[in-house]
Design a protein around this motif. Structure first.
Motif, PDB file in Angstrom:
ATOM      1  N   GLU A  93     -41.431 -57.475  26.913  1.00 35.98           N
ATOM      2  CA  GLU A  93     -42.031 -58.772  26.567  1.00 35.98           C
ATOM      3  C   GLU A  93     -41.044 -59.604  25.748  1.00 35.98           C
ATOM      4  O   GLU A  93     -40.905 -60.812  25.967  1.00 35.98           O
ATOM      5  N   SER A  94     -40.350 -58.958  24.836  1.00 35.20           N
ATOM      6  CA  SER A  94     -39.407 -59.696  23.979  1.00 35.20           C
ATOM      7  C   SER A  94     -38.273 -60.298  24.805  1.00 35.20           C
ATOM      8  O   SER A  94     -37.790 -61.391  24.508  1.00 35.20           O
ATOM      9  N   ASP A  95     -37.862 -59.600  25.879  1.00 33.03           N
ATOM     10  CA  ASP A  95     -36.801 -60.133  26.747  1.00 33.03           C
ATOM     11  C   ASP A  95     -37.267 -61.425  27.406  1.00 33.03           C
ATOM     12  O   ASP A  95     -36.514 -62.398  27.492  1.00 33.03           O
ATOM     13  N   ILE A  96     -38.495 -61.407  27.892  1.00 33.31           N
ATOM     14  CA  ILE A  96     -39.037 -62.581  28.576  1.00 33.31           C
ATOM     15  C   ILE A  96     -39.180 -63.735  27.586  1.00 33.31           C
ATOM     16  O   ILE A  96     -38.835 -64.893  27.890  1.00 33.31           O
ATOM     17  N   LEU A  97     -39.687 -63.441  26.399  1.00 34.72           N
ATOM     18  CA  LEU A  97     -39.855 -64.494  25.390  1.00 34.72           C
ATOM     19  C   LEU A  97     -38.497 -65.065  24.969  1.00 34.72           C
ATOM     20  O   LEU A  97     -38.366 -66.280  24.758  1.00 34.72           O
ATOM     21  N   ASN A  98     -37.497 -64.197  24.872  1.00 32.71           N
ATOM     22  CA  ASN A  98     -36.139 -64.675  24.543  1.00 32.71           C
ATOM     23  C   ASN A  98     -35.611 -65.599  25.640  1.00 32.71           C
ATOM     24  O   ASN A  98     -34.975 -66.615  25.367  1.00 32.71           O
ATOM     25  N   LEU A  99     -35.897 -65.217  26.882  1.00 33.99           N
ATOM     26  CA  LEU A  99     -35.436 -66.040  28.008  1.00 33.99           C
ATOM     27  C   LEU A  99     -36.123 -67.400  27.982  1.00 33.99           C
ATOM     28  O   LEU A  99     -35.493 -68.441  28.187  1.00 33.99           O
ATOM     29  N   LYS A 142     -34.477 -53.694  43.880  1.00 30.28           N
ATOM     30  CA  LYS A 142     -35.703 -52.896  43.759  1.00 30.28           C
ATOM     31  C   LYS A 142     -36.140 -52.725  42.304  1.00 30.28           C
ATOM     32  O   LYS A 142     -37.284 -52.432  42.024  1.00 30.28           O
ATOM     33  N   THR A 143     -35.182 -52.905  41.392  1.00 28.83           N
ATOM     34  CA  THR A 143     -35.500 -52.733  39.967  1.00 28.83           C
ATOM     35  C   THR A 143     -35.999 -54.023  39.318  1.00 28.83           C
ATOM     36  O   THR A 143     -36.250 -54.061  38.110  1.00 28.83           O
ATOM     37  N   ALA A 144     -36.146 -55.080  40.102  1.00 30.35           N
ATOM     38  CA  ALA A 144     -36.556 -56.374  39.538  1.00 30.35           C
ATOM     39  C   ALA A 144     -38.015 -56.321  39.059  1.00 30.35           C
ATOM     40  O   ALA A 144     -38.803 -55.458  39.466  1.00 30.35           O
ATOM     41  N   ARG A 145     -38.328 -57.276  38.203  1.00 31.64           N
ATOM     42  CA  ARG A 145     -39.681 -57.390  37.653  1.00 31.64           C
ATOM     43  C   ARG A 145     -40.170 -58.828  37.806  1.00 31.64           C
ATOM     44  O   ARG A 145     -39.382 -59.770  37.743  1.00 31.64           O
ATOM     45  N   THR A 146     -41.475 -58.976  37.972  1.00 36.52           N
ATOM     46  CA  THR A 146     -42.063 -60.308  37.848  1.00 36.52           C
ATOM     47  C   THR A 146     -42.761 -60.355  36.494  1.00 36.52           C
ATOM     48  O   THR A 146     -43.329 -59.361  36.035  1.00 36.52           O
ATOM     49  N   ALA A 147     -42.682 -61.521  35.859  1.00 33.85           N
ATOM     50  CA  ALA A 147     -43.313 -61.696  34.546  1.00 33.85           C
ATOM     51  C   ALA A 147     -44.126 -62.977  34.572  1.00 33.85           C
ATOM     52  O   ALA A 147     -43.663 -64.008  35.060  1.00 33.85           O
ATOM     53  N   TYR A 179     -29.749 -61.434  27.911  1.00 33.01           N
ATOM     54  CA  TYR A 179     -30.847 -62.160  28.540  1.00 33.01           C
ATOM     55  C   TYR A 179     -31.070 -61.653  29.964  1.00 33.01           C
ATOM     56  O   TYR A 179     -30.122 -61.335  30.665  1.00 33.01           O
ATOM     57  N   PRO A 180     -32.341 -61.628  30.409  1.00 31.54           N
ATOM     58  CA  PRO A 180     -32.595 -61.210  31.795  1.00 31.54           C
ATOM     59  C   PRO A 180     -31.941 -62.158  32.791  1.00 31.54           C
ATOM     60  O   PRO A 180     -31.899 -63.373  32.573  1.00 31.54           O
ATOM     61  N   ASN A 181     -31.438 -61.583  33.895  1.00 25.35           N
ATOM     62  CA  ASN A 181     -30.929 -62.411  34.985  1.00 25.35           C
ATOM     63  C   ASN A 181     -32.107 -62.965  35.786  1.00 25.35           C
ATOM     64  O   ASN A 181     -33.083 -62.258  36.031  1.00 25.35           O
ATOM     65  N   ILE A 182     -31.981 -64.226  36.181  1.00 22.94           N
ATOM     66  CA  ILE A 182     -33.108 -64.927  36.810  1.00 22.94           C
ATOM     67  C   ILE A 182     -32.908 -64.968  38.324  1.00 22.94           C
ATOM     68  O   ILE A 182     -31.932 -65.533  38.811  1.00 22.94           O
ATOM     69  N   PHE A 183     -33.860 -64.394  39.055  1.00 18.53           N
ATOM     70  CA  PHE A 183     -33.818 -64.437  40.511  1.00 18.53           C
ATOM     71  C   PHE A 183     -34.829 -65.434  41.074  1.00 18.53           C
ATOM     72  O   PHE A 183     -34.765 -65.788  42.251  1.00 18.53           O
TER      73      PHE A 183
END
Lengths: 347, 177
Positions: free
Chosen positions: B53-59, B141-146, B166-170
């Motif tokens: 969650e913190s990664d997404i909020l940072n992004l 395959k390791t990607a996530r949706t948030a 920061y997470p890479n954005i696809f």
């Protein structure tokens, strides 16, 4: 049912490939002879790889340059030279014509310079989303704008520019601009090296921002043109497939009743000719489907991105709503008529 | 890490060569265990970070700064914007610049869901052949949706791995409320 159709589509793609390869009329590709900066090749298999000098570019491959990159291709020992400027999407395609494959060099976006010598033999066709160009031993440049417009500038020789059923001939130091969905505009004089693609494309961009609904409506007209061509080919293709099905049934019956020798003769006289007709038809169906996809991806998709982000905080804006309505209609017709002819690797 | 494995390998081999057979066998097992442990650790260095969650909020915080350069560097090509596949390298910069110019922000976000991508994840961005093909062709395959919900909009992100924390954005889907 959809999976079955996809498998059939992929199988047909392979059949077209092998039929033309076996008949030795498979057109030669081009070779990358010079690279500056990072250039991608999107292969027909769907893979996207970094381009290197010496890499082949074959039917279905796209060469994509970035803002600071450039590529040059050669075909048939420099009988054809293709110069791909920065910010350009260039695709090498083939179309069936009178039982043979003909090369179509397509510029969906950006600037591509062409130089063909007499040693080339039969010249390829040139295409952008809005035009088809026939050439005669020529040196010319094609510009494909961000809104689907095209501009052709001739340095030497003669080209015929066709769009929306109209054709104009250009000779040395002549040019013409074509908007998507429309015929060629008025010819004008151009001095060699006097067209600045960035400046022209900026004009197209500004025109789009000022009149986005008009711009996307022209894309809709161009998409309709592709879909009309697909529809007409599809009809012809479906008729032939039906005929082929009936002939195969007759052949099977003959094989059971009269044996191999008689039925083999029947196969040669009645089935083979139809197979040879369906293959180029399918090739042409795929050509128009992929051309429509290129326009949808590199022109319409970008216009959508620009409009949607510009109005992200004002989505009830009248201009944006009208743009979105036309965009949605284009997508609907694209999904109905073009997507069934595509496979995952095309995306 | 590479140098540590090499040093460990060389050390293990030196140990093996100078000891007697009985003690040599014990050393062999110890060296094998050490190598195995080191290789496991080294593979962790390249293991795609699971998004928290913190990664997404940072992004999202980075998106709100409008730092076009950093956001462009994090954005994969091609990437998915709503149901559109944006295919050119420079368009990532155009995308983020345009959002910044429009005053786009995600105010007071809270992350409602982070899920691993599966066969049906594409429908969250667009139920079409193209979006499905995008997921098959380009999304690891390791990607996530948030899913992030804020006072002014809902945003769905498609992320994988990290670059500079920061997470890479696809992909991104923006739904204005």
């Amino acid at each position: 049912m959809i999976k079955g159709m996809m498998r059939k589509l992929i199988f047909l793609c392979f059949c077209v490939f092998f039929l033309f390869a076996a008949a030795s009329i498979f057109a030669e590709g081009a070779v990358v002879v010079y690279i500056d900066g990072w250039v991608d090749i999107k292969k027909s298999s769907g893979d996207r790889i970094e381009a290197w000098e010496g890499d082949p570019v074959i039917s279905g491959d796209s060469v994509i340059t970035g803002a600071a990159s450039y590529a040059e291709l050669e075909k048939e020992s420099a009988a054809a030279v293709i110069k791909i400027a920065p910010d350009t999407v260039f695709t090498y395609r083939e179309i069936g014509e009178n039982g043979e494959k003909r090369t179509v060099l397509s510029c969906t976006l950006g600037e591509v310079g062409f130089k063909f010598s007499k040693a080339l033999g039969r010249e390829p066709m040139i295409a952008t989303p809005s035009i088809v160009v026939g050439v005669r031993g020529t040196e010319f440049t094609v510009f494909a704008g961000m809104d689907g417009s095209a501009l052709i500038a001739v340095d030497s020789g003669m080209v015929q520019v066709s769009a929306s059923g109209k054709t104009v001939e250009l000779v040395k130091e002549e040019g013409v601009e074509v908007k998507p969905g429309e015929g060629p505009g008025q010819k004008f004089r151009i001095l060699r090296g006097k067209i600045d693609y960035s400046a022209w494309n900026k004009e197209r961009f500004d025109a789009f921002i000022d009149h986005p609904v008009e711009a996307v409506s022209r894309i809709a007209l161009q998409m309709d043109d592709y879909i009309r061509k697909i529809g007409s080919l599809q009809k012809e293709y479906d008729t032939l497939r039906e005929k082929l099905k009936r002939e195969r049934e007759s052949y099977k019956k003959l094989l059971d009743e009269k044996g191999k020798e008689t039925s083999a003769e029947y196969y040669r006289k009645n089935i083979e000719p139809i197979t040879h007709q369906t293959a180029p038809l399918f090739l042409n169906l795929r050509y128009y489907a992929l051309s429509a996809l290129s326009m949808r991806r590199y022109v319409l998709g970008r216009l959508y991105m620009i409009m949607n982000t510009k109005y992200i905080t004002d989505q009830s804006n009248k201009t944006y709503v009208q743009f979105q309505e036309t965009y949605d209609k284009i997508l609907q017709t694209f999904t109905e008529s073009v997507v069934p002819l595509l496979v995952d690797a095309d995306i | 890490m590479i140098f540590s494995i090499q040093e460990a390998t060389i050390s293990s081999m030196m140990i093996l060569s100078v000891k007697k057979e009985k003690r040599g066998k014990k050393r062999l097992y110890a060296a094998a265990a050490l190598l195995l442990m080191l290789f496991s650790l080294s593979s962790c260095m390249t293991f795609q970070a699971v998004q928290k969650e913190s990664d997404i909020l940072n992004l999202i915080a980075l998106i709100n700064t409008g730092d076009t350069d950093r956001l462009s560097a994090l954005t994969a090509v091609p990437f998915l914007f709503n149901g559109e596949i944006i295919a050119l390298k420079d368009d990532a910069r155009v995308f983020w610049s345009s959002l910044k110019a429009a005053g786009f922000s995600i105010e007071d976000p809270s992350v409602k869901d982070i899920s691993a991508v599966d066969e049906t994840s594409y429908r969250q961005f667009g139920d079409s052949m193209e979006v499905r093909a995008f997921f098959r062709n380009y999304v690891p395959k390791t990607a996530r949706t948030a899913l992030a919900v804020s006072s002014n909009r809902t945003v769905r992100l498609l992320v994988n791995g990290k670059t500079e924390g920061y997470p890479n954005i696809f992909g991104i889907k923006i739904l204005n409320d």
